[in-house]
Motif scaffolding. Structure first.
Motif, PDB file in Angstrom:
ATOM      1  N   HIS A 292      31.575  34.783   6.304  1.00 28.11           N
ATOM      2  CA  HIS A 292      30.934  35.011   7.694  1.00 28.11           C
ATOM      3  C   HIS A 292      30.581  33.829   8.377  1.00 28.11           C
ATOM      4  N   PRO A 293      30.438  33.947   9.721  1.00 26.00           N
ATOM      5  CA  PRO A 293      29.915  32.688  10.400  1.00 26.00           C
ATOM      6  C   PRO A 293      28.334  32.377   9.864  1.00 26.00           C
ATOM      7  N   LEU A 294      27.911  31.206   9.722  1.00 22.73           N
ATOM      8  CA  LEU A 294      26.473  30.713   9.300  1.00 22.73           C
ATOM      9  C   LEU A 294      25.616  30.030  10.573  1.00 22.73           C
ATOM     10  N   LEU A 295      24.613  30.871  11.194  1.00 16.86           N
ATOM     11  CA  LEU A 295      23.970  30.340  12.239  1.00 16.86           C
ATOM     12  C   LEU A 295      22.783  29.286  11.397  1.00 16.86           C
ATOM     13  N   VAL A 296      22.572  28.112  12.158  1.00 16.55           N
ATOM     14  CA  VAL A 296      21.517  27.316  11.717  1.00 16.55           C
ATOM     15  C   VAL A 296      20.739  27.033  12.954  1.00 16.55           C
ATOM     16  N   THR A 297      19.340  27.074  13.020  1.00 15.69           N
ATOM     17  CA  THR A 297      18.351  27.027  14.051  1.00 15.69           C
ATOM     18  C   THR A 297      17.228  26.458  13.491  1.00 15.69           C
ATOM     19  N   ASP A 298      16.289  25.635  14.212  1.00 13.82           N
ATOM     20  CA  ASP A 298      16.747  25.109  15.407  1.00 13.82           C
ATOM     21  C   ASP A 298      16.980  23.556  14.982  1.00 13.82           C
ATOM     22  N   ALA A 299      17.983  22.977  15.304  1.00 12.47           N
ATOM     23  CA  ALA A 299      18.305  21.496  14.751  1.00 12.47           C
ATOM     24  C   ALA A 299      18.538  20.631  15.673  1.00 12.47           C
ATOM     25  N   ALA A 300      18.004  20.760  17.085  1.00 13.44           N
ATOM     26  CA  ALA A 300      18.320  19.947  18.147  1.00 13.44           C
ATOM     27  C   ALA A 300      17.256  19.564  19.146  1.00 13.44           C
ATOM     28  N   VAL A 400      15.164  26.829   9.815  1.00 10.43           N
ATOM     29  CA  VAL A 400      14.875  25.522   9.052  1.00 10.43           C
ATOM     30  C   VAL A 400      13.419  25.341   9.538  1.00 10.43           C
ATOM     31  N   PRO A 401      12.683  24.458   8.873  1.00 13.89           N
ATOM     32  CA  PRO A 401      11.305  24.217   8.881  1.00 13.89           C
ATOM     33  C   PRO A 401      11.097  23.407  10.279  1.00 13.89           C
ATOM     34  N   GLY A 402      11.900  22.363  10.544  1.00 10.00           N
ATOM     35  CA  GLY A 402      11.776  21.527  11.577  1.00 10.00           C
ATOM     36  C   GLY A 402      13.162  21.005  11.688  1.00 10.00           C
ATOM     37  N   LEU A 403      13.279  20.089  13.131  1.00  9.13           N
ATOM     38  CA  LEU A 403      14.526  19.479  13.602  1.00  9.13           C
ATOM     39  C   LEU A 403      14.936  18.757  12.552  1.00  9.13           C
ATOM     40  N   ALA A 405      15.277  18.629   9.062  1.00  3.33           N
ATOM     41  CA  ALA A 405      15.789  19.723   8.191  1.00  3.33           C
ATOM     42  C   ALA A 405      17.153  20.174   8.831  1.00  3.33           C
ATOM     43  N   GLY A 406      16.974  20.709  10.184  1.00  6.03           N
ATOM     44  CA  GLY A 406      18.185  21.449  10.449  1.00  6.03           C
ATOM     45  C   GLY A 406      19.196  20.443  10.982  1.00  6.03           C
ATOM     46  N   ASN A 407      18.979  19.208  11.380  1.00  8.40           N
ATOM     47  CA  ASN A 407      20.113  18.461  11.869  1.00  8.40           C
ATOM     48  C   ASN A 407      20.769  17.944  10.666  1.00  8.40           C
ATOM     49  N   MET A 408      19.892  17.416   9.373  1.00  8.28           N
ATOM     50  CA  MET A 408      20.433  17.348   8.395  1.00  8.28           C
ATOM     51  C   MET A 408      21.337  18.254   7.541  1.00  8.28           C
ATOM     52  N   LEU A 409      20.827  19.426   7.579  1.00  6.95           N
ATOM     53  CA  LEU A 409      21.748  20.652   7.295  1.00  6.95           C
ATOM     54  C   LEU A 409      23.100  20.751   8.001  1.00  6.95           C
ATOM     55  N   ALA A 410      22.949  20.911   9.235  1.00  6.15           N
ATOM     56  CA  ALA A 410      24.148  20.866  10.016  1.00  6.15           C
ATOM     57  C   ALA A 410      25.096  19.896   9.891  1.00  6.15           C
ATOM     58  N   LYS A 411      24.640  18.612   9.743  1.00  3.97           N
ATOM     59  CA  LYS A 411      25.646  17.618   9.368  1.00  3.97           C
ATOM     60  C   LYS A 411      26.263  17.452   8.145  1.00  3.97           C
ATOM     61  N   LEU A 413      26.818  20.306   6.371  1.00  2.00           N
ATOM     62  CA  LEU A 413      27.950  21.378   6.303  1.00  2.00           C
ATOM     63  C   LEU A 413      29.171  20.865   6.980  1.00  2.00           C
ATOM     64  N   THR A 414      28.930  19.741   8.133  1.00  2.00           N
ATOM     65  CA  THR A 414      30.242  19.561   8.850  1.00  2.00           C
ATOM     66  C   THR A 414      30.804  18.355   7.958  1.00  2.00           C
ATOM     67  N   TYR A 415      30.204  17.620   7.589  1.00  2.00           N
ATOM     68  CA  TYR A 415      30.775  16.181   6.942  1.00  2.00           C
ATOM     69  C   TYR A 415      31.080  16.457   5.526  1.00  2.00           C
ATOM     70  N   ILE A 416      30.386  17.134   4.758  1.00  2.00           N
ATOM     71  CA  ILE A 416      30.531  17.537   3.146  1.00  2.00           C
ATOM     72  C   ILE A 416      31.200  18.565   3.190  1.00  2.00           C
ATOM     73  N   SER A 417      30.610  19.757   3.879  1.00  2.00           N
ATOM     74  CA  SER A 417      31.491  21.110   3.556  1.00  2.00           C
ATOM     75  C   SER A 417      32.740  21.385   4.463  1.00  2.00           C
ATOM     76  N   LYS A 418      32.986  20.162   5.288  1.00  2.00           N
ATOM     77  CA  LYS A 418      34.083  20.559   6.318  1.00  2.00           C
ATOM     78  C   LYS A 418      34.075  21.469   7.328  1.00  2.00           C
ATOM     79  N   ALA A 419      32.766  21.973   7.526  1.00  2.00           N
ATOM     80  CA  ALA A 419      32.683  23.185   8.470  1.00  2.00           C
ATOM     81  C   ALA A 419      32.774  22.520   9.853  1.00  2.00           C
ATOM     82  N   GLU A 420      33.057  23.454  10.982  1.00  2.00           N
ATOM     83  CA  GLU A 420      33.045  23.314  12.150  1.00  2.00           C
ATOM     84  C   GLU A 420      31.961  23.746  12.788  1.00  2.00           C
TER      85      GLU A 420
END
Length: 469
Positions: A292-300, A400-403, A405-411, A413-420
């Motif tokens: 399923h799609p995965l929503l991550v918030t708030d990372a920005a 996520v607890p704060g920006l 953690a969220g920014n690290m998690l999103a990146k 997923l993008t650069y290691i797990s090859k997510a878009e």
């Protein structure tokens, strides 16, 4: 699981063995990569007959035939078996989702240790025989047993959730979007790409000279696009918000300007885009291998959100998840632990948010926390920790607890797990599309598609509410 072979001495004519396998579209991608056969007839999302309609892929015939080797190598004769010959007749076709049974039956034994077997692959659902033939193998002479091999896992880097989302968005009328300061190639190209895919109708707001120079740099014509010539990024952001206030645009899109300048204009008191909630950012991630799609918030946007802000973060994410087709989103509030620890503030906030959702202060989804990352997404990890709620191991939204953690998690997923990842700012009167210069083509398109789909649902809800009044 222990696999034990049948030696040549143990095998008797008439002996039989079988294995069942379910076809998946990912199997076809793996076969294409391993074999080098890239025939689009066997791959999803392709028009196989040229009629303009994407067709269901047909399983490669040799992939279906290869299922026979799994029976020979695993069961009969089993470990130690070597192929000598195989003939195949292909009598039918399989598609993704079909259950197939491969079966071998011993026909005769040769004095030199070879065994001849009848081979067949059938589809039990309709009794169809897809492959028939004979195999000649060198049977093992020594007794062997192996624990089933722990092979490396394979993840196909396919973004099926975004493909589905784009198809859904293309069926909607294009969203009129005020694009602020598309004054360099990436931001301009992303807006033009979305327009080509009929996701948006852009209005460019910014310095005409710079916009036209960016268009020349990428070799694109923008003569058909309206340009509102505005000098300075602050002025451009405010002018774009004016267009929305006047009903000329339905969404805002960040171009080549600072996020603060864009959001400051959106939050202005006079004819701004305030809705009564905090502006919060949501990443919609298409992670290969995740169902399923995965929503991550708030990372920005919100750096260290307090509890009140987190309420809006959660509610905005639920609203967006519903727009994306998740009827009752499962929201996991992340912390370092899955139990409340007063020394870890995020675990306390998570418990409070969970209780607030239980009491109806957050609506539309199932909220649980605190959850650690492993037991939020992995059902086995959740059950190991004794977590049995509807969210544990099955979260569709991660808060996520704060920006940081969220920014690290999103990146990650993008650069290691090859997510878009598609980005959208929620909490305003209209969607605010946020893309990064590092985003690829699919991420840029998906951000516009997310905005279009969310706008369509919210607009339909408003019409329904007015009709009931």
């Amino acid at each position: 699981m222990i696999r034990e072979n049948r030696t040549f001495a143990e095998i008797r004519p008439g002996d039989s063995a079988e294995l069942m396998r379910t076809c998946t579209a990912d199997d076809f991608f793996v076969f294409a990569t391993a074999s080098g056969n890239h025939n689009p007839l066997h791959l999803p999302e392709h028009d196989h007959d040229g009629d303009g309609v994407k067709d269901e892929p047909i399983a490669p015939a040799m992939w279906v035939g290869s299922l026979i080797s799994a029976v020979l190598g695993n069961i009969l004769p089993g470990p130690g078996t070597l192929y000598r010959a195989q003939d195949l007749q292909f009598l039918g076709h399989a598609q993704a989702g079909d259950d197939l049974v491969a079966r071998v039956t011993v026909l005769e034994k040769h004095d030199d240790g070879r065994v001849r077997l009848a081979t067949i692959v059938e589809r039990p659902s309709d009794g169809a025989t897809l492959v028939r033939g004979e195999a000649l193998v060198q049977a093992p002479s020594a007794k062997l047993s192996f624990e089933d091999l722990d092979l490396p896992g394979l993840v196909v880097q396919r973004h099926r959730h975004f493909d589905t989302l784009l198809e859904r968005a293309r069926a909607l009328p294009p969203l009129t979007v005020a694009v602020v300061a598309p004054e360099e190639p990436n931001s301009l190209g992303g807006a033009l790409l979305a327009a080509e895919h009929h996701l948006i109708t852009p209005i460019f707001v910014g310095d005409r000279t710079r916009i036209e120079a960016a268009a020349r740099e990428i070799g694109r014509s923008i003569t058909q696009v309206e340009i509102v010539d505005t000098s300075g990024h602050v002025a451009a952001a405010n002018k774009a918000v004016d267009l929305i206030a006047a009903g000329r645009a339905q969404a805002l899109m960040k171009g080549h300007l600072h996020t603060d300048d864009l959001l400051r204009a959106a939050l202005r008191k006079d004819n701004g885009l305030r809705s009564g909630r905090r502006l919060t950012h949501v990443f919609v991630m298409d992670v290969p291998g995740l169902a399923h799609p995965l929503l991550v918030t708030d990372a920005a946007i919100n750096i260290t959100p307090d509890l009140t802000t987190k309420v809006d973060i959660v509610q905005n994410a639920i609203d967006l998840a519903i727009s994306l087709g998740i009827p009752e989103p499962k929201v996991g509030i992340l912390s370092a632990v899955e139990t409340v620890n007063p020394a870890i503030p995020s675990s306390v906030d998570a418990a409070l948010l969970s209780k607030m959702a239980e009491r109806g202060q957050i609506t539309g989804g199932i909220v649980d926390g605190p959850l650690a990352m492993d037991n939020a997404l992995d059902l086995k990890a959740a059950r190991t920790k004794g977590l049995t709620g509807a969210v544990a191991g099955q979260a569709e939204v991660l808060v996520v607890p704060g920006l940081d953690a969220g920014n690290m998690l999103a990146k990650q997923l993008t650069y290691i797990s090859k997510a878009e990842g598609a980005g959208l700012v929620m909490g305003a009167k209209v969607p605010i599309i946020m893309t990064s210069r590092a985003d690829g083509e699919k991420a840029r398109l998906a951000s516009c598609a997310v905005a279009a789909v969310h706008h369509a649902r919210v607009s339909a809800s408003r019409v329904a509410e007015l009709a009931q009044q």
